[in-house]
Design a protein around this motif. Structure first.
Motif, PDB file in Angstrom:
ATOM      1  N   ARG A 295      -2.931   8.973  -0.903  1.00  0.00           N
ATOM      2  CA  ARG A 295      -2.986   7.796  -0.682  1.00  0.00           C
ATOM      3  C   ARG A 295      -3.932   6.766  -1.070  1.00  0.00           C
ATOM      4  O   ARG A 295      -4.760   7.349  -1.788  1.00  0.00           O
ATOM      5  N   GLU A 296      -3.546   5.407  -1.361  1.00  0.00           N
ATOM      6  CA  GLU A 296      -4.408   4.371  -2.060  1.00  0.00           C
ATOM      7  C   GLU A 296      -5.912   4.532  -1.225  1.00  0.00           C
ATOM      8  O   GLU A 296      -5.853   4.580   0.027  1.00  0.00           O
ATOM      9  N   ALA A 297      -6.978   4.469  -1.825  1.00  0.00           N
ATOM     10  CA  ALA A 297      -8.115   4.402  -1.302  1.00  0.00           C
ATOM     11  C   ALA A 297      -8.601   3.115  -0.709  1.00  0.00           C
ATOM     12  O   ALA A 297      -8.151   2.051  -1.158  1.00  0.00           O
ATOM     13  N   TYR A 298      -9.241   3.003   0.250  1.00  0.00           N
ATOM     14  CA  TYR A 298      -9.800   1.879   0.858  1.00  0.00           C
ATOM     15  C   TYR A 298     -11.238   1.494   0.163  1.00  0.00           C
ATOM     16  O   TYR A 298     -11.826   2.335  -0.661  1.00  0.00           O
ATOM     17  N   ASP A 299     -11.822   0.223   0.318  1.00  0.00           N
ATOM     18  CA  ASP A 299     -12.787   0.043  -0.486  1.00  0.00           C
ATOM     19  C   ASP A 299     -14.005   0.807  -0.245  1.00  0.00           C
ATOM     20  O   ASP A 299     -14.744   0.890  -1.156  1.00  0.00           O
TER      21      ASP A 299
ATOM     22  N   ARG B  64       0.905  -1.356   0.058  1.00  0.00           N
ATOM     23  CA  ARG B  64       0.170   0.014   0.084  1.00  0.00           C
ATOM     24  C   ARG B  64       0.892   1.313  -0.041  1.00  0.00           C
ATOM     25  O   ARG B  64       1.803   1.444   0.733  1.00  0.00           O
ATOM     26  N   PHE B  65       0.541   2.261  -0.804  1.00  0.00           N
ATOM     27  CA  PHE B  65       1.401   3.441  -0.920  1.00  0.00           C
ATOM     28  C   PHE B  65       0.764   4.748  -0.659  1.00  0.00           C
ATOM     29  O   PHE B  65      -0.430   4.820  -1.039  1.00  0.00           O
ATOM     30  N   ALA B  66       1.618   5.768  -0.181  1.00  0.00           N
ATOM     31  CA  ALA B  66       0.961   7.075   0.078  1.00  0.00           C
ATOM     32  C   ALA B  66       2.211   7.691  -0.344  1.00  0.00           C
ATOM     33  O   ALA B  66       3.544   7.488   0.158  1.00  0.00           O
ATOM     34  N   VAL B  67       1.959   9.175  -0.387  1.00  0.00           N
ATOM     35  CA  VAL B  67       2.921  10.243  -0.577  1.00  0.00           C
ATOM     36  C   VAL B  67       2.629  11.559   0.288  1.00  0.00           C
ATOM     37  O   VAL B  67       1.411  11.857  -0.145  1.00  0.00           O
TER      38      VAL B  67
ATOM     39  N   ALA C 164     -14.391   4.157  -2.435  1.00  0.00           N
ATOM     40  CA  ALA C 164     -14.180   4.242  -3.935  1.00  0.00           C
ATOM     41  C   ALA C 164     -14.834   5.510  -4.553  1.00  0.00           C
ATOM     42  O   ALA C 164     -14.210   6.012  -5.533  1.00  0.00           O
ATOM     43  N   GLU C 165     -16.151   5.935  -3.876  1.00  0.00           N
ATOM     44  CA  GLU C 165     -16.870   6.849  -4.621  1.00  0.00           C
ATOM     45  C   GLU C 165     -16.225   8.210  -4.524  1.00  0.00           C
ATOM     46  O   GLU C 165     -16.350   9.275  -5.199  1.00  0.00           O
ATOM     47  N   PHE C 166     -15.274   8.117  -3.365  1.00  0.00           N
ATOM     48  CA  PHE C 166     -14.675   9.480  -3.154  1.00  0.00           C
ATOM     49  C   PHE C 166     -13.192   9.688  -4.134  1.00  0.00           C
ATOM     50  O   PHE C 166     -12.552  10.503  -3.847  1.00  0.00           O
ATOM     51  N   ALA C 167     -12.748   8.540  -4.493  1.00  0.00           N
ATOM     52  CA  ALA C 167     -11.418   8.459  -4.989  1.00  0.00           C
ATOM     53  C   ALA C 167     -11.356   8.845  -6.597  1.00  0.00           C
ATOM     54  O   ALA C 167     -12.230   8.827  -7.557  1.00  0.00           O
ATOM     55  N   ASP C 168      -9.997   9.399  -6.864  1.00  0.00           N
ATOM     56  CA  ASP C 168      -9.588   9.575  -8.187  1.00  0.00           C
ATOM     57  C   ASP C 168      -8.819   8.094  -8.762  1.00  0.00           C
ATOM     58  O   ASP C 168      -8.448   7.294  -8.023  1.00  0.00           O
ATOM     59  N   THR C 169      -8.554   7.949  -9.937  1.00  0.00           N
ATOM     60  CA  THR C 169      -7.882   6.828 -10.769  1.00  0.00           C
ATOM     61  C   THR C 169      -6.717   7.418 -11.322  1.00  0.00           C
ATOM     62  O   THR C 169      -6.719   8.659 -11.767  1.00  0.00           O
ATOM     63  N   LEU C 170      -5.660   6.555 -10.998  1.00  0.00           N
ATOM     64  CA  LEU C 170      -4.413   6.773 -12.002  1.00  0.00           C
ATOM     65  C   LEU C 170      -3.791   5.705 -12.337  1.00  0.00           C
ATOM     66  O   LEU C 170      -3.760   4.791 -11.698  1.00  0.00           O
ATOM     67  N   ARG C 171      -3.390   5.664 -13.485  1.00  0.00           N
ATOM     68  CA  ARG C 171      -2.709   4.552 -13.948  1.00  0.00           C
ATOM     69  C   ARG C 171      -1.248   4.246 -13.686  1.00  0.00           C
ATOM     70  O   ARG C 171      -0.466   4.553 -14.520  1.00  0.00           O
ATOM     71  N   ASP C 172      -1.099   3.952 -12.712  1.00  0.00           N
ATOM     72  CA  ASP C 172       0.326   3.668 -12.153  1.00  0.00           C
ATOM     73  C   ASP C 172       0.686   2.480 -11.278  1.00  0.00           C
ATOM     74  O   ASP C 172       1.635   2.447 -10.396  1.00  0.00           O
ATOM     75  N   GLN C 173      -0.295   1.670 -11.390  1.00  0.00           N
ATOM     76  CA  GLN C 173      -0.222   0.468 -10.568  1.00  0.00           C
ATOM     77  C   GLN C 173       0.667  -0.472 -11.424  1.00  0.00           C
ATOM     78  O   GLN C 173       0.253  -1.066 -12.345  1.00  0.00           O
ATOM     79  N   PRO C 174       1.858  -0.889 -11.019  1.00  0.00           N
ATOM     80  CA  PRO C 174       2.890  -1.521 -11.905  1.00  0.00           C
ATOM     81  C   PRO C 174       2.301  -3.028 -11.848  1.00  0.00           C
ATOM     82  O   PRO C 174       1.872  -3.749 -10.771  1.00  0.00           O
ATOM     83  N   VAL C 175       2.368  -3.621 -13.116  1.00  0.00           N
ATOM     84  CA  VAL C 175       2.021  -4.940 -13.410  1.00  0.00           C
ATOM     85  C   VAL C 175       3.453  -5.779 -14.032  1.00  0.00           C
ATOM     86  O   VAL C 175       3.758  -6.763 -13.800  1.00  0.00           O
ATOM     87  N   SER C 176       3.998  -4.953 -14.958  1.00  0.00           N
ATOM     88  CA  SER C 176       5.353  -5.550 -15.369  1.00  0.00           C
ATOM     89  C   SER C 176       6.262  -4.362 -15.837  1.00  0.00           C
ATOM     90  O   SER C 176       5.698  -3.438 -16.389  1.00  0.00           O
TER      91      SER C 176
END
Length: 240
Positions: A179-183, A60-63, A186-198
């Motif tokens: 910080r990463e949102a908890y379950d 889990r990540f936060a900055v 979700a309705e208050f969260a933004d999305t960012l394509r930075d979850q590494p897969v490979s």
């Protein structure tokens, strides 16, 4: 759970979540993909080794934004290594004079290994791009039996001295946290394509991650007042 905290500061940083052709932008704060990539490099995880990357990506990540910095633009040119022909002009964006505290939360054993790796890295860390080295060692500390927000509330303010002086009349300052949102958020969260897969060179892959904006209050360190320099005082003493 345990938490590993990092100080990300340097003359220039670049946290790009996307790049289009010759235009490379930067986010206003470090991305999870870049920080996990830094930890993976320190631990010697090779690009394409998705099996070893998976447990790091699950952290889990936060900055915390200690000093937002200034966005700057640069133009770069390059020549083909074989033909010598000029490559297209590249437009690149950076953050100048920014300071962040990043933190990852997860398994104590894994974070303990990453903590040791940061102190003796296989591959040197950089702040988003290889041309952006950190100004200081990135390791801030390993924290047991705690959480991300607790650590980000307790780690001292890491801003530069000149920036702290602008707030010297305050005892506390409120710092933004991404910080990463908890379950249930979700309705208050933004999305960012930075979850590494490979991180494989031939096909890098990232998934969407939900992020919420939060904040913490930290103490403003008391700055010692510098004596005022009066050049004419020496002349006054001599004339007296």
């Amino acid at each position: 759970m345990s938490v590993l905290s990092l100080r990300l500061a340097g003359p220039l940083q670049a946290w790009g979540a996307s790049a289009r052709f010759t235009r490379r932008t930067t986010e206003s704060a470090p991305t999870k993909s870049a920080v996990i990539g830094m930890l993976a490099a320190a631990a010697g995880v090779e690009r394409g080794d998705d099996t070893r990357l998976e447990p790091l990506a699950a952290l889990r990540f936060a900055v915390r934004i200690d000093q937002p910095g200034t966005r700057v633009r640069d133009f770069q040119t390059a020549h083909h290594g074989v033909s010598g022909k000029s490559m297209p002009l590249s437009e690149r964006f950076y953050l100048a004079d920014a300071v962040f505290v990043a933190a990852v939360e997860g398994n104590p054993d894994l974070l303990g290994d990453l903590h040791a790796a940061l102190r003796n890295p296989v591959y040197a860390p950089f702040l988003g791009r290889r041309s952006c080295p950190p100004a200081q060692p990135v390791d801030l500390g390993f924290h047991n039996d705690t959480s991300l927000m607790e650590v980000l509330s307790e780690v001292p303010w890491q801003a530069s001295a000149w920036y702290r002086r602008q707030h010297r009349n305050r005892t506390e300052i409120e710092l933004a946290v991404l910080r990463e949102a908890y379950d249930n958020e979700a309705e208050f969260a933004d999305t960012l394509r930075d979850q590494p897969v490979s991180f494989a060179v031939e096909h890098r892959r990232h998934a969407l991650r939900t992020v919420v904006s939060d904040s913490v209050r930290v103490t403003v360190p008391s700055a010692r007042r510098q004596p005022r320099h009066e050049p004419l005082d020496a002349l006054k003493e001599e004339s007296a």
